[in-house]
Design an enzyme around this catalytic site. Structure first.
Site, mmCIF file in Angstrom:
data_model
loop_
_atom_site.group_PDB
_atom_site.id
_atom_site.type_symbol
_atom_site.label_atom_id
_atom_site.label_comp_id
_atom_site.label_asym_id
_atom_site.label_seq_id
_atom_site.Cartn_x
_atom_site.Cartn_y
_atom_site.Cartn_z
ATOM 1 N N HIS A 67 -2.231 -0.940 -2.145
ATOM 2 C CA HIS A 67 -1.936 -1.373 -3.516
ATOM 3 C C HIS A 67 -0.453 -1.157 -3.834
ATOM 4 O O HIS A 67 0.232 -2.064 -4.326
ATOM 5 C CB HIS A 67 -2.830 -0.567 -4.474
ATOM 6 N N GLU A 68 0.040 0.048 -3.536
ATOM 7 C CA GLU A 68 1.441 0.363 -3.834
ATOM 8 C C GLU A 68 2.401 -0.386 -2.917
ATOM 9 O O GLU A 68 3.483 -0.799 -3.339
ATOM 10 C CB GLU A 68 1.673 1.874 -3.730
ATOM 11 N N HIS A 71 3.077 -3.808 -4.322
ATOM 12 C CA HIS A 71 4.130 -3.755 -5.353
ATOM 13 C C HIS A 71 5.505 -3.674 -4.707
ATOM 14 O O HIS A 71 6.428 -4.407 -5.080
ATOM 15 C CB HIS A 71 3.945 -2.512 -6.235
#
Length: 403
Positions: A67-68, A71
């Site tokens: 998820h990170e 980003h």
């Protein structure tokens, strides 16, 4: 967010975990071993539950990292540097070096994380279906199904419309695009984050008092975190405005107290630390080039018997591991890099130490910005008699400046 454990690098980005990530890993392991897996696949051995729980918890943490990373990689595509990614109690944090350059970039960076979580959920869901069809033990199917549901929940939660969640970033991007004012968009997203946080806190308290389930305390914790983070981001807008148009040189403490890398620990403590009691000091070489920083806690770990021989260079945290900033950069860059983990930011010019920026310097700069507006409206139209700054930036008796 300070990294307690460094896990390595992925795509050139430092990956680490805060100690609190161990808490969430332990909680997940207990939840899976004691409740989720025995309920969904009864009759298995304790060892089987434990092994599958470890596998599923590890995959969950991998999903958080994915998820990170989503980003971070999209941010880099838009020219935004990524300092590091840190996993912690409430998920993960991607530390960006600057703001997105446009509302479009903001939107794409924000949506990338939930999209990655949903993709991970799809993969886990397909794996659950395939393992079930292949006749694999139902304990594995239950674990994969739980992983699917949790990643969907993670994506949905992050899309709630309030800062600092991804949904709040999306709100900021949309308002920024419509109104053309990034600061105003951040204020609106921050207010939305406070509303979302309060709503979650109330929902958690209702679960505790009406349903008698202590899982509501987790929602209370999340709500408190959202309210605190949203207020902090709104305060950041005020800071941005206060420092707008100013350079690091304008707010730094010049000629700071520092240590030399060839000083022994004993000599440094006697000559510098005892006379200028701070928690962190910059360290330079003989030509005043920045070597890194040293904390009192680092010095305390040196055995007392060896402090007369051990030089500072042996205990210094090198420049590759701590942020520094140029005196000519915008003051907002310094403000972003001064954190509880790094309360002192060395300032360099031509690779030589020329100053430091601390929380006190930033607070003083904000106060002076407010005072400057007041002075501009004062009938006399001029500052006080001597025009000098007072407080944290004063020089002490030997000509050095305290921080």
């Amino acid at each position: 967010m300070r990294q307690s454990v460094r896990l390595g690098r992925v795509a050139g980005i430092d990956i680490g975990a805060n100690w609190s990530a161990l808490v969430i890993a332990a909680l997940l392991g207990y939840l899976l071993t004691a409740i989720v897996l025995p309920t969904g696949a009864p009759g298995k051995s304790g060892l089987a539950y434990a092994l599958v729980a470890i596998m599923v918890a590890a995959l969950f943490l991998a999903g958080l990292l994915g998820h990170e990373l989503a980003h971070a990689l999209v941010a880099r595509r838009h020219g935004v540097g990524v300092r590091r990614i840190t996993l912690w109690l409430l998920g993960g944090v991607s530390e960006l070096e600057s703001e997105p350059p446009s509302a479009k970039a903001e939107f794409q960076i924000a949506i990338a994380g939930p999209a990655a979580s949903l993709a991970f959920a799809v993969v886990a869901g397909l794996a659950a279906v395939l393992t079930a069809a292949a006749g694999v033990s139902n304990i594995v199917v239950v674990g994969l199904s739980w992983l699917t549901a949790v990643n969907v929940l993670l994506a949905v939660f992050n899309l709630l419309p309030g800062a600092p969640l991804d949904g709040g970033r999306i709100v900021r991007a949309v308002v920024w695009r419509l109104r053309g004012d990034r600061d105003q968009a951040q204020v609106i997203a921050g207010r939305a984050g406070v509303v979302v946080g309060i709503a979650l806190g109330i929902l958690g308290l209702l679960q505790v008092f009406l349903l008698g389930t202590f899982s509501g305390l987790w929602l209370v914790l999340l709500g408190w975190f959202l309210v605190s983070a949203a207020n902090a981001e709104t305060a950041g807008v005020r800071l941005q405005r206060a420092l707008e148009g100013r350079s690091v040189r304008d707010i730094m403490t010049a000629d700071p107290v520092y240590g030399r890398d060839n000083q022994t620990v004993d000599a440094f403590v006697a000559d510098t630390a005892a006379r200028h009691p701070h928690t962190m000091y910059p360290v330079v070489d003989d030509e005043r080039r920045l070597v890194g920083v040293v904390r009192l806690a680092d010095l305390a770990r040196v055995p007392e018997s060896g402090r007369a021989q051990v030089p500072l260079r042996a205990v210094v945290t090198p420049t590759t591991e701590v942020p520094e900033v140029s005196a000519t950069e915008p003051a907002t860059t310094a403000a972003r890099n001064v954190t509880p983990a790094n309360p002192l930011l060395p300032v360099t010019e031509n690779h030589r130490l020329v100053g430091v920026v601390s929380v006190g310097d930033i607070t003083n700069a904000m106060a002076l910005a407010t005072l400057g507006h007041s002075i501009a409206r004062h009938p006399d139209g001029h500052p006080d008699g001597d025009g000098h700054r007072d407080g944290d930036g004063h020089r002490d008796g030997d000509g050095n400046r305290d921080r």
